[in-house]
Design a protein around this motif. Structure first.
Motif, mmCIF file in Angstrom:
data_model
loop_
_atom_site.group_PDB
_atom_site.id
_atom_site.type_symbol
_atom_site.label_atom_id
_atom_site.label_comp_id
_atom_site.label_asym_id
_atom_site.label_seq_id
_atom_site.Cartn_x
_atom_site.Cartn_y
_atom_site.Cartn_z
ATOM 1 N N PRO A 609 0.831 -1.212 0.000
ATOM 2 C CA PRO A 609 0.000 0.000 0.000
ATOM 3 C C PRO A 609 0.861 1.257 0.000
ATOM 4 N N VAL A 610 0.298 2.323 -0.510
ATOM 5 C CA VAL A 610 0.987 3.608 -0.590
ATOM 6 C C VAL A 610 0.292 4.585 0.337
ATOM 7 N N VAL A 611 1.066 5.198 1.243
ATOM 8 C CA VAL A 611 0.530 6.244 2.111
ATOM 9 C C VAL A 611 0.530 7.550 1.326
ATOM 10 N N LEU A 612 -0.642 8.137 1.178
ATOM 11 C CA LEU A 612 -0.769 9.306 0.317
ATOM 12 C C LEU A 612 -0.538 10.624 1.038
ATOM 13 N N ALA A 613 -0.644 10.650 2.350
ATOM 14 C CA ALA A 613 -0.450 11.897 3.097
ATOM 15 C C ALA A 613 0.139 11.567 4.454
ATOM 16 N N ALA A 614 1.051 12.405 4.909
ATOM 17 C CA ALA A 614 1.669 12.179 6.210
ATOM 18 C C ALA A 614 0.723 12.496 7.349
ATOM 19 N N TRP A 640 -8.835 18.658 0.836
ATOM 20 C CA TRP A 640 -7.444 18.789 0.428
ATOM 21 C C TRP A 640 -7.235 18.027 -0.873
ATOM 22 N N ARG A 641 -6.271 18.489 -1.681
ATOM 23 C CA ARG A 641 -6.010 17.790 -2.933
ATOM 24 C C ARG A 641 -4.511 17.760 -3.243
ATOM 25 N N MET A 642 -4.144 16.728 -4.039
ATOM 26 C CA MET A 642 -2.773 16.578 -4.533
ATOM 27 C C MET A 642 -2.859 16.049 -5.965
ATOM 28 N N PRO A 643 -1.833 16.250 -6.770
ATOM 29 C CA PRO A 643 -1.876 15.742 -8.150
ATOM 30 C C PRO A 643 -1.964 14.218 -8.173
ATOM 31 N N ARG A 644 -2.745 13.684 -9.108
ATOM 32 C CA ARG A 644 -2.820 12.237 -9.315
ATOM 33 C C ARG A 644 -1.554 11.799 -10.037
ATOM 34 N N LEU A 645 -0.812 10.855 -9.416
ATOM 35 C CA LEU A 645 0.465 10.403 -9.951
ATOM 36 C C LEU A 645 0.404 8.908 -10.228
ATOM 37 N N ASP A 646 1.491 8.383 -10.735
ATOM 38 C CA ASP A 646 1.665 6.940 -10.808
ATOM 39 C C ASP A 646 2.120 6.485 -9.434
ATOM 40 N N TRP A 647 1.161 6.042 -8.620
ATOM 41 C CA TRP A 647 1.465 5.779 -7.217
ATOM 42 C C TRP A 647 2.528 4.699 -7.046
ATOM 43 N N ALA A 648 2.705 3.850 -8.046
ATOM 44 C CA ALA A 648 3.704 2.784 -7.924
ATOM 45 C C ALA A 648 5.119 3.288 -8.165
ATOM 46 N N GLY A 649 5.251 4.423 -8.888
ATOM 47 C CA GLY A 649 6.588 4.876 -9.229
ATOM 48 C C GLY A 649 6.931 6.268 -8.756
ATOM 49 N N GLU A 650 5.946 7.034 -8.310
ATOM 50 C CA GLU A 650 6.204 8.409 -7.895
ATOM 51 C C GLU A 650 5.717 8.635 -6.472
ATOM 52 N N ALA A 651 6.522 9.361 -5.736
ATOM 53 C CA ALA A 651 6.133 9.667 -4.361
ATOM 54 C C ALA A 651 5.079 10.761 -4.348
ATOM 55 N N PRO A 652 4.067 10.626 -3.508
ATOM 56 C CA PRO A 652 3.033 11.672 -3.423
ATOM 57 C C PRO A 652 3.646 13.004 -3.019
ATOM 58 N N VAL A 653 3.083 14.081 -3.548
ATOM 59 C CA VAL A 653 3.521 15.419 -3.181
ATOM 60 C C VAL A 653 2.579 15.960 -2.111
ATOM 61 N N ALA A 654 2.997 17.023 -1.461
ATOM 62 C CA ALA A 654 2.193 17.598 -0.389
ATOM 63 C C ALA A 654 0.856 18.098 -0.923
ATOM 64 N N ALA A 655 -0.186 17.887 -0.119
ATOM 65 C CA ALA A 655 -1.528 18.329 -0.502
ATOM 66 C C ALA A 655 -1.733 19.777 -0.107
ATOM 67 N N THR A 656 -2.603 20.455 -0.833
ATOM 68 C CA THR A 656 -2.990 21.822 -0.507
ATOM 69 C C THR A 656 -4.479 21.845 -0.172
ATOM 70 N N ARG A 657 -4.859 22.806 0.642
ATOM 71 C CA ARG A 657 -6.247 22.906 1.076
ATOM 72 C C ARG A 657 -7.040 23.799 0.132
ATOM 73 N N LEU A 658 -8.198 23.280 -0.302
ATOM 74 C CA LEU A 658 -9.110 24.079 -1.102
ATOM 75 C C LEU A 658 -9.974 24.944 -0.189
ATOM 76 N N GLU A 659 -10.466 26.048 -0.706
ATOM 77 C CA GLU A 659 -11.253 26.972 0.104
ATOM 78 C C GLU A 659 -12.722 26.533 0.142
ATOM 79 N N VAL A 660 -12.937 25.333 0.622
ATOM 80 C CA VAL A 660 -14.279 24.772 0.754
ATOM 81 C C VAL A 660 -14.647 24.794 2.232
ATOM 82 N N ASP A 661 -15.762 25.428 2.562
ATOM 83 C CA ASP A 661 -16.133 25.537 3.974
ATOM 84 C C ASP A 661 -16.892 24.283 4.438
ATOM 85 N N LEU A 662 -16.265 23.129 4.245
ATOM 86 C CA LEU A 662 -16.799 21.861 4.733
ATOM 87 C C LEU A 662 -16.360 21.683 6.182
#
Length: 746
Positions: A609-614, A640-662
Motif C-alpha cells: 500500500p501507498v501512504v498518500l499523506a503524512a 485537500w487535494r494533490m496531483p494524481r500520480l503513478d502511485w507505484a513509481g512516484e512519491a506523493p507530493v504535499a496536498a494543498t487545502r481548497l477553500e471549501v467551507d466543509l
C-alpha cells in the motif's frame, strides 16, 4: 364533590412508587406506613393515627413529589362531610410530629404556599426497601436488612375492621396503591435469577421523540431516563413503573445525559458537557435545584457513566478532543484528581459504557474499534492492561449486570440481529436471553429486582434522491424505499443499478437493485458483522466495500452479481471507505495503523500500500477528470487535494487545502463531480445547503436546499451528473420497555 367523584379522584392520581394490595405496607423516608392498621412506625416508635390522617398521607403518597392542592384534600378525604382548612392543617401537623419533620427544612412534607402540600420523602414498597423490621414499641433504630431478611408484605397482624368513611375509602386506596402487586411479583431472590426463565416484555414509555439511557432505581419502582421532548435539548425524567406519572427533573437549554441513581435511591447524578468541560450534577429524585458535585475541565465528550455500589466512586467514558479515543476515567465524588484506567488503541472510537462489578472491585466496559465493531473488556480500578472478555467483533450497544450479580448482560448482533445475551464475568458461558423478538439496546437492572429495562429503537434510514436540475426531490419510484435501514448508496457506472447497505432481510449486507429499487438482491454479507460503503469498479464488474468479520475492518471486493468476497487489505490496523481510481487499477481507502487515519492507495492485484499523506485524511477519491486526488480532514475541516500520480513509481507530493467551507464533522458529506465538488454547507444562520464549489474559480453556489439539521451522508452522483443520491435517517425515535420475570405456574 360526590363520593363517586372522590373515587375517581383517587384512581386518577394513583402513582405511588411501590403501592400494593390489601394491607400492603410501604416506607416513606425512614418511616414504615401500614395503611390497613392506621399505623406509622418511625425508628421503632409506633404511632396509631386517625383514619383521616392516614388518608391525607396516602393522598400525597399516591403522587410523590407532586403538589396536592388543598381543595383536593377537602374534596377527597372529607368528601360528603364538613371539612375545612383547620382539619387539614391539624392532620398535616400530626404527620409532621410523628415524622419529626421541620416545616422550615422539610424531609417529609413540604408546604407549597397558596398551593397545598407535597410529599418529598422517598417512597418504596416495604418489602423492596427493607428499611424497617416488624415494629416494636421502644425498639432501637433498625439496622439495614438484606432482601432475604426483609419481612414479607402483609406479615403484620390481621387488621381490625375498618370504621367510618375509611371503610369506603380503603378499597379505593388499594386501587391507588396497585403498583406494589407488580413489584411484589418481581420478588427479590437471594438465589440466582434464572435468566433462561419466562420474561414478559411490557411498554414503559411511548412518548414522541427519543427516550434513552434508562436507569432503574435501587428498589425497582422508578426509571430515570433522558428524553428530548420530541425535539430540542435532552433532559432527565423519572417515571414510576406501572403508572403514567413522569417527573421532569432538569430543564436547562443544554443536554443532560446518563442519569445514575445513588445507592439510597434519594437522588440522582447526571452529566452535562459544555465549553467548560464535564460537570457531574446531583438532583433529588423528587425534584429540586441541581448541585454540582464534581467536574473535569479536560473533557469534551462523554459516552457513559457508572457509580460504584458504595456510592463513592464515579466512572465515566470521556475524550479530550474530537480525534482522540474515549477512555474510562475514575474519580472520587468527594474530591481528588480523576485517573484514566483504560488505554484503547489510537484511531478507535474507544472505551464506552463503564460498569462497576457488583463488589466494586473492577470495571467492565465496551471497547469500540469503530461504531459497529465492539467487544466487552475488563479493567482493574488501578488501571493497567485490560482483559478482553468477548470475541464477537459485532455491534454491541450496552452492558449491565444480571439482577443476581452473577452474569453480564449485553446486547449484540452475534446472531445477526440485536438481542440480549448473558455471559459469566470472565466472558464464558454465552447464552441468549429469551425476550421474544425484541431489539434490545442499553439494558439496565437493579440488584435483586427481577426486571430489565431497555431501549427499543424505531430508527430507519432511507435512500434519498435529489434532482440537481429542478433543485428538488427526485422521483425514484415506490420500490426505492423500505421500512428498514438502507444506507451508503452507489450508482453503477451505467446508471442502471444501485448498490447499498441494508438490513432488510435481517443482518446488514450489501445489496444491488435496479435504479428504481426493483429486483433487489443480496450480494455479500457476513452474518451480522459490520459491512458497509459499497463502491463500483469503473467497468461495473466488481464492488468494493469494507467489513470486519474478524474484528479488524478491511477492504473486500465481490462480483457485482454476488459471490465469495475477497479481502484486499492485509496486516494489522483497520481500513475503510473504499473508492476506485478512474482507470480501475487502484483502490483508495483510509487506514489506521498507528492511531491516525490516513489516505491510502493499493493496487487491485496486490502489492504494497501507498501512504498518500503524512497527516490525517479520510474519504480519498479521484476528481472527475482523474487529475487530482481529494480527501477530507476531520481535524481542520475542508477538502485537500494533490496531483494524481503513478502511485507505484512516484512519491506523493504535499496536498494543498481548497477553500471549501466543509466542516470537520461533515467528512462523509461531499462528492466530486464534473462541475466541481458538491458538499453540505451549513451557514451560521439559515438552512443547510447542498453547495457546489468550483476549484478553478474558487466560487461556491447553492444548488439544493436541505433541512437545517441535515443528517444525510454518503453522497454519490449519477453518471449523467443530473441526480445525487444519499442516505438520510427518516425516523429517529426510541421508547423504553421493561421485561419482568414471570412467576412459574403452580
Amino acid at each position: 364533590m360526590s363520593e363517586h367523584r372522590a373515587i375517581g379522584r383517587i384512581e386518577e392520581t394513583a402513582a405511588l412508587p411501590g403501592a400494593g394490595g390489601p394491607g400492603s405496607d410501604f416506607t416513606a423516608g425512614e418511616a414504615l406506613v401500614q395503611p390497613a392498621l392506621n399505623r406509622i412506625t418511625v425508628h421503632g416508635q409506633v404511632h396509631q393515627v386517625e383514619p383521616k390522617v392516614m388518608q391525607v398521607l396516602l393522598l400525597m403518597a399516591a403522587r410523590p413529589g407532586h403538589v396536592v392542592g388543598r381543595e383536593a384534600f377537602l374534596e377527597t378525604v372529607w368528601a360528603g362531610t364538613v371539612g375545612d382548612d383547620y382539619l387539614l392543617n391539624r392532620a398535616v401537623s400530626e404527620l409532621r410530629r410523628i415524622f419529626g419533620d421541620d416545616p422550615r427544612t422539610p424531609r417529609y412534607i413540604e408546604t407549597i404556599r397558596k398551593g397545598g402540600y407535597r410529599l418529598v420523602a422517598p417512597i418504596a414498597p416495604a418489602r423492596v426497601a427493607a428499611a424497617v423490621p416488624a415494629p416494636g414499641v421502644g425498639s432501637p433504630p433498625p439496622a439495614a436488612v438484606s432482601p432475604a431478611q426483609a419481612e414479607p408484605v402483609g406479615a403484620a397482624a390481621t387488621p381490625p375492621p375498618a370504621r367510618g368513611r375509611w371503610r369506603l375509602l380503603a378499597p379505593l386506596v388499594v386501587v391507588a396503591l396497585a403498583l406494589l402487586v407488580t413489584l411484589a411479583a418481581w420478588r427479590m431472590r437471594p438465589a440466582a435469577t434464572p435468566l433462561d426463565g419466562a420474561w414478559e416484555v411490557q411498554p414503559l414509555t411511548s412518548y414522541v421523540g427519543r427516550e434513552v439511557e434508562p436507569s432503574l432505581s435501587p428498589d425497582g419502582s422508578r426509571v430515570a431516563f433522558v428524553w428530548d421532548g420530541g425535539q430540542g435539548a435532552l433532559d432527565i425524567y423519572v417515571k414510576t413503573v406501572g403508572a403514567e406519572d413522569t417527573l421532569n427533573l432538569t430543564r436547562s437549554p443544554g443536554d443532560e445525559r446518563y442519569p445514575l441513581w445513588m445507592p439510597d435511591g434519594r437522588s440522582l447524578l447526571y452529566a452535562r458537557v459544555d465549553g467548560d468541560g464535564l460537570a457531574v450534577m446531583r438532583v433529588a429524585a423528587l425534584g429540586g435545584a441541581p448541585i454540582r458535585v464534581m467536574g473535569d475541565a479536560r473533557v469534551q465528550a462523554v459516552r457513559g457513566m457508572a457509580i460504584s455500589p458504595d456510592g463513592r466512586l464515579l466512572a465515566y467514558s470521556a475524550r479530550e478532543h474530537a480525534d482522540a479515543p474515549y477512555r474510562v476515567v475514575l474519580a472520587a465524588l468527594d474530591g481528588g484528581t480523576p485517573r484514566v484506567v483504560s488505554q484503547p488503541p489510537g484511531g478507535s472510537v474507544g472505551d464506552l459504557d463503564p460498569r462497576f462489578s457488583p463488589d466494586g472491585r473492577y470495571l467492565v466496559f465496551v471497547r469500540a474499534i469503530n461504531e459497529v465493531t465492539r467487544d466487552l473488556y475488563r479493567a482493574g480500578l488501578g488501571g493497567g492492561a485490560s482483559t478482553r472478555l468477548t470475541f464477537d467483533n459485532r455491534k454491541l450497544n450496552g452492558v449491565a449486570w444480571s439482577p443476581d450479580g452473577e452474569h453480564l448482560l449485553f446486547t449484540s448482533t452475534r446472531s445477526g440481529m440485536y438481542a440480549l445475551w448473558s455471559a459469566a464475568p470472565d466472558g464464558s458461558d454465552l447464552r441468549q436471553v429469551a425476550l421474544g423478538n425484541e431489539v434490545v439496546q442499553q439494558p439496565t437492572t437493579a440488584a435483586g429486582v427481577d426486571a430489565i429495562v431497555f431501549e427499543h429503537w424505531a430508527h430507519r434510514s432511507q435512500l434519498r434522491l435529489g434532482d440537481l436540475g429542478t433543485r428538488g426531490e427526485g422521483d425514484a419510484g415506490p420500490f426505492f424505499h423500505s421500512t428498514r435501514w438502507d444506507s451508503s448508496p452507489a450508482w453503477s457506472p451505467d446508471g442502471q443499478r444501485i448498490a447499498f447497505s441494508s438490513n432488510r432481510s435481517g443482518p446488514h449486507a450489501i445489496w444491488v437493485s435496479r435504479s428504481d429499487g426493483r429486483d433487489a438482491v443480496q450480494v455479500a454479507g457476513f452474518g451480522g458483522a459490520f459491512i458497509d460503503n459499497p463502491a463500483w469498479s469503473p467497468d461495473g464488474r466488481l464492488l468494493a466495500f469494507d467489513a470486519s468479520p474478524d474484528g479488524t475492518s478491511a477492504i473486500y471486493v465481490v462480483a457485482s452479481d454476488g459471490g465469495q468476497p475477497r479481502r484486499i487489505t492485509t496486516g494489522p490496523g483497520d481500513a475503510r471507505h473504499p473508492s476506485w481510481s478512474r482507470d480501475g487499477q487502484w483502490l483508495y481507502y483510509e487506514a489506521n495503523h498507528d492511531g491516525q487515519w490516513r489516505p491510502m492507495a493499493r493496487r487491485l492485484e496486490g502489492g504494497d500500500p501507498v501512504v498518500l499523506a503524512a497527516g490525517p485524511g479520510e474519504r480519498p477519491r479521484e476528481s472527475a477528470d482523474a487529475r487530482w486526488l481529494l480527501y477530507a480532514r476531520p481535524d481542520t475541516g475542508g477538502i485537500w487535494r494533490m496531483p494524481r500520480l503513478d502511485w507505484a513509481g512516484e512519491a506523493p507530493v504535499a496536498a494543498t487545502r481548497l477553500e471549501v467551507d466543509l466542516r470537520g464533522g461533515d467528512v462523509d458529506r461531499w462528492v466530486p463531480g464534473e462541475a466541481g465538488i458538491y458538499y453540505v454547507r451549513r451557514p451560521e444562520d439559515g438552512v443547510s445547503q447542498l453547495a457546489l464549489f468550483d476549484p478553478d474559480s474558487g466560487r461556491t453556489q447553492d444548488v439544493l436546499p436541505l433541512a437545517s439539521g441535515f443528517e444525510g451522508w454518503g453522497f454519490q452522483l449519477s453518471p449523467d451528473q443530473q441526480r445525487i443520491i444519499y442516505s438520510e435517517p427518516t425516523r429517529h425515535e426510541s421508547d423504553l420497555r421493561i421485561a419482568v420475570l414471570r412467576e412459574p405456574d403452580t
